[in-house]
Scaffold this active site. Structure first.
Site, PDB file in Angstrom:
ATOM      1  N   GLU A  61       0.829  -1.202   0.000  1.00 42.91           N
ATOM      2  CA  GLU A  61       0.000   0.000   0.000  1.00 42.91           C
ATOM      3  C   GLU A  61       0.867   1.258   0.000  1.00 42.91           C
ATOM      4  OE1 GLU A  61      -3.415   0.453  -0.160  1.00 42.91           O
ATOM      5  OE2 GLU A  61      -3.433  -1.678  -0.648  1.00 42.91           O
ATOM      6  N   GLU A 101     -10.844  -3.168   1.231  1.00 44.03           N
ATOM      7  CA  GLU A 101     -10.491  -3.375  -0.184  1.00 44.03           C
ATOM      8  C   GLU A 101     -10.267  -4.858  -0.472  1.00 44.03           C
ATOM      9  OE1 GLU A 101      -8.272   0.896  -1.105  1.00 44.03           O
ATOM     10  OE2 GLU A 101      -7.099  -0.949  -1.018  1.00 44.03           O
ATOM     11  N   GLU A 161      -6.179   3.596   7.637  1.00 40.49           N
ATOM     12  CA  GLU A 161      -5.644   3.029   6.391  1.00 40.49           C
ATOM     13  C   GLU A 161      -5.637   1.495   6.467  1.00 40.49           C
ATOM     14  OE1 GLU A 161      -4.888   4.833   3.585  1.00 40.49           O
ATOM     15  OE2 GLU A 161      -4.611   2.880   2.635  1.00 40.49           O
ATOM     16  N   GLU A 189     -14.520  -8.514 -10.075  1.00 43.37           N
ATOM     17  CA  GLU A 189     -15.564  -8.161 -11.050  1.00 43.37           C
ATOM     18  C   GLU A 189     -16.183  -6.832 -10.622  1.00 43.37           C
ATOM     19  OE1 GLU A 189     -16.552  -9.731 -13.842  1.00 43.37           O
ATOM     20  OE2 GLU A 189     -14.995 -11.253 -13.553  1.00 43.37           O
TER      21      GLU A 189
HETATM   22  N1  LIG Z   1     -14.987  -4.507  -7.802  1.00 46.23           N
HETATM   23  C1  LIG Z   1     -15.172  -3.208  -8.023  1.00 46.23           C
HETATM   24  N2  LIG Z   1     -16.360  -2.781  -8.508  1.00 46.23           N
HETATM   25  C2  LIG Z   1     -16.568  -1.461  -8.731  1.00 46.23           C
HETATM   26  N3  LIG Z   1     -15.665  -0.493  -8.543  1.00 46.23           N
HETATM   27  C3  LIG Z   1     -14.466  -0.856  -8.051  1.00 46.23           C
HETATM   28  C4  LIG Z   1     -14.145  -2.219  -7.775  1.00 46.23           C
HETATM   29  N4  LIG Z   1     -12.876  -2.286  -7.301  1.00 46.23           N
HETATM   30  C5  LIG Z   1     -12.440  -1.013  -7.276  1.00 46.23           C
HETATM   31  N5  LIG Z   1     -13.383  -0.152  -7.726  1.00 46.23           N
HETATM   32  C6  LIG Z   1     -13.241   1.318  -7.850  1.00 46.23           C
HETATM   33  O1  LIG Z   1     -11.890   1.612  -8.149  1.00 46.23           O
HETATM   34  C7  LIG Z   1     -11.307   2.425  -7.106  1.00 46.23           C
HETATM   35  C8  LIG Z   1      -9.894   1.961  -6.846  1.00 46.23           C
HETATM   36  O2  LIG Z   1      -9.936   0.653  -6.305  1.00 46.23           O
HETATM   37  P1  LIG Z   1      -8.635  -0.066  -5.742  1.00 46.23           P
HETATM   38  O3  LIG Z   1      -9.051  -1.352  -5.143  1.00 46.23           O
HETATM   39  O4  LIG Z   1      -7.586  -0.071  -6.790  1.00 46.23           O
HETATM   40  O5  LIG Z   1      -8.258   0.905  -4.564  1.00 46.23           O
HETATM   41  P2  LIG Z   1      -6.897   1.701  -4.336  1.00 46.23           P
HETATM   42  O6  LIG Z   1      -6.508   2.474  -5.537  1.00 46.23           O
HETATM   43  O7  LIG Z   1      -5.928   0.751  -3.720  1.00 46.23           O
HETATM   44  O8  LIG Z   1      -7.531   2.683  -3.249  1.00 46.23           O
HETATM   45  P3  LIG Z   1      -6.816   3.509  -2.133  1.00 46.23           P
HETATM   46  O9  LIG Z   1      -6.124   4.634  -2.875  1.00 46.23           O
HETATM   47  O10 LIG Z   1      -7.939   3.974  -1.249  1.00 46.23           O
HETATM   48  O11 LIG Z   1      -5.882   2.566  -1.400  1.00 46.23           O
HETATM   49  C9  LIG Z   1     -12.245   2.258  -5.903  1.00 46.23           C
HETATM   50  O12 LIG Z   1     -12.213   3.386  -5.066  1.00 46.23           O
HETATM   51  C10 LIG Z   1     -13.586   2.057  -6.576  1.00 46.23           C
HETATM   52  O13 LIG Z   1     -14.163   3.315  -6.920  1.00 46.23           O
END
Ligand SMILES: Nc1ncnc2c1ncn2[C@@H]1O[C@H](COP(=O)(O)OP(=O)(O)OP(=O)(O)O)[C@@H](O)[C@H]1O
Length: 141
Positions: free
Chosen positions: A40, A88, A81, A98
Site C-alpha cells: 500500500e 479493499e 488506512e 468483477e
Molecule cells: N470490484 C469493483 N467494482 C466497482 N468499482 C471498483 C471495484 N474495485 C475497485 N473499484 C473502484 O476503483 C477504485 C480503486 O480501487 P482499488 O481497489 O484499486 O483501490 P486503491 O486504488 O488501492 O484505493 P486507495 O487509494 O484507497 O488505497 C475504488 O475506489 C472504486 O471506486
C-alpha cells in the site's frame, strides 16, 4: 453440512487454523504489517507524512499533552488506512475483481473515511503548530 465441508477443506489445506501460540499470532500480525507497508503506497505516504508533525513537535518542544494528541492523530490515520485496506481486500475477495456498484460504494466510502481522518489530523496539527510557526516567524523578521 456447510461446516463439514469447510472443516475438511481446512484440513486439506493444512494452512488455516487457530494460531498454536501467542508468538504465532504475533508473527502473523507482523506479516500483516509487512504486507500493508509493501503493497500500500498510501500507507508508506502516511508513515512519511507522520514524520512532519513528529519533527515539528520535537523542534518546538511540544508539551506532553501536545505529544499525546499528535501521536494519537498519526495512529488514527494509520489505523484507518489499515481498515481501508481490509475493506479493499474483502471486497476483492467477494467480487473476485468483477465490477459491482456495491463494491465501488464500499471502497469509496472506506477511502472517504481515510480522507476525513487525514483532514482531522491536519486540522489538529494546524491548531497546535500554526501559532508556534507564526511566533517563530515574527521573531525572525
Ligand atoms: N470490484 C469493483 N467494482 C466497482 N468499482 C471498483 C471495484 N474495485 C475497485 N473499484 C473502484 O476503483 C477504485 C480503486 O480501487 P482499488 O481497489 O484499486 O483501490 P486503491 O486504488 O488501492 O484505493 P486507495 O487509494 O484507497 O488505497 C475504488 O475506489 C472504486 O471506486
Amino acid at each position: 453440512m456447510l461446516m463439514d465441508s469447510k472443516e475438511t477443506s481446512r484440513e486439506k489445506m493444512g494452512k488455516i487454523g487457530k494460531n498454536p501460540s501467542f508468538f504465532a499470532s504475533v508473527k502473523h500480525a507482523l506479516d500483516g504489517i509487512g504486507i500493508i507497508l509493501r503493497e500500500e503506497k498510501n500507507m508508506r505516504s502516511h508513515a512519511l507524512f507522520g514524520l512532519i508533525p513528529l519533527l515539528s513537535a520535537w523542534f518546538f518542544g511540544a508539551s506532553p499533552m501536545e505529544w499525546i494528541v499528535i501521536i494519537f492523530c498519526i495512529f488514527l490515520v494509520i489505523i484507518m488506512e489499515f481498515l481501508n485496506t481490509i475493506f479493499e481486500n474483502v471486497v476483492d475477495l467477494v467480487t473476485d475483481y468483477e465490477y459491482h456498484p456495491l463494491a465501488k460504494k464500499a471502497k469509496d466510502i472506506a477511502a472517504g473515511a481515510v480522507l476525513v481522518t487525514a483532514f482531522f489530523a491536519i486540522l489538529i496539527a494546524a491548531i497546535i503548530f500554526l501559532p508556534k510557526f507564526l511566533e517563530l516567524y515574527y521573531k525572525l523578521i
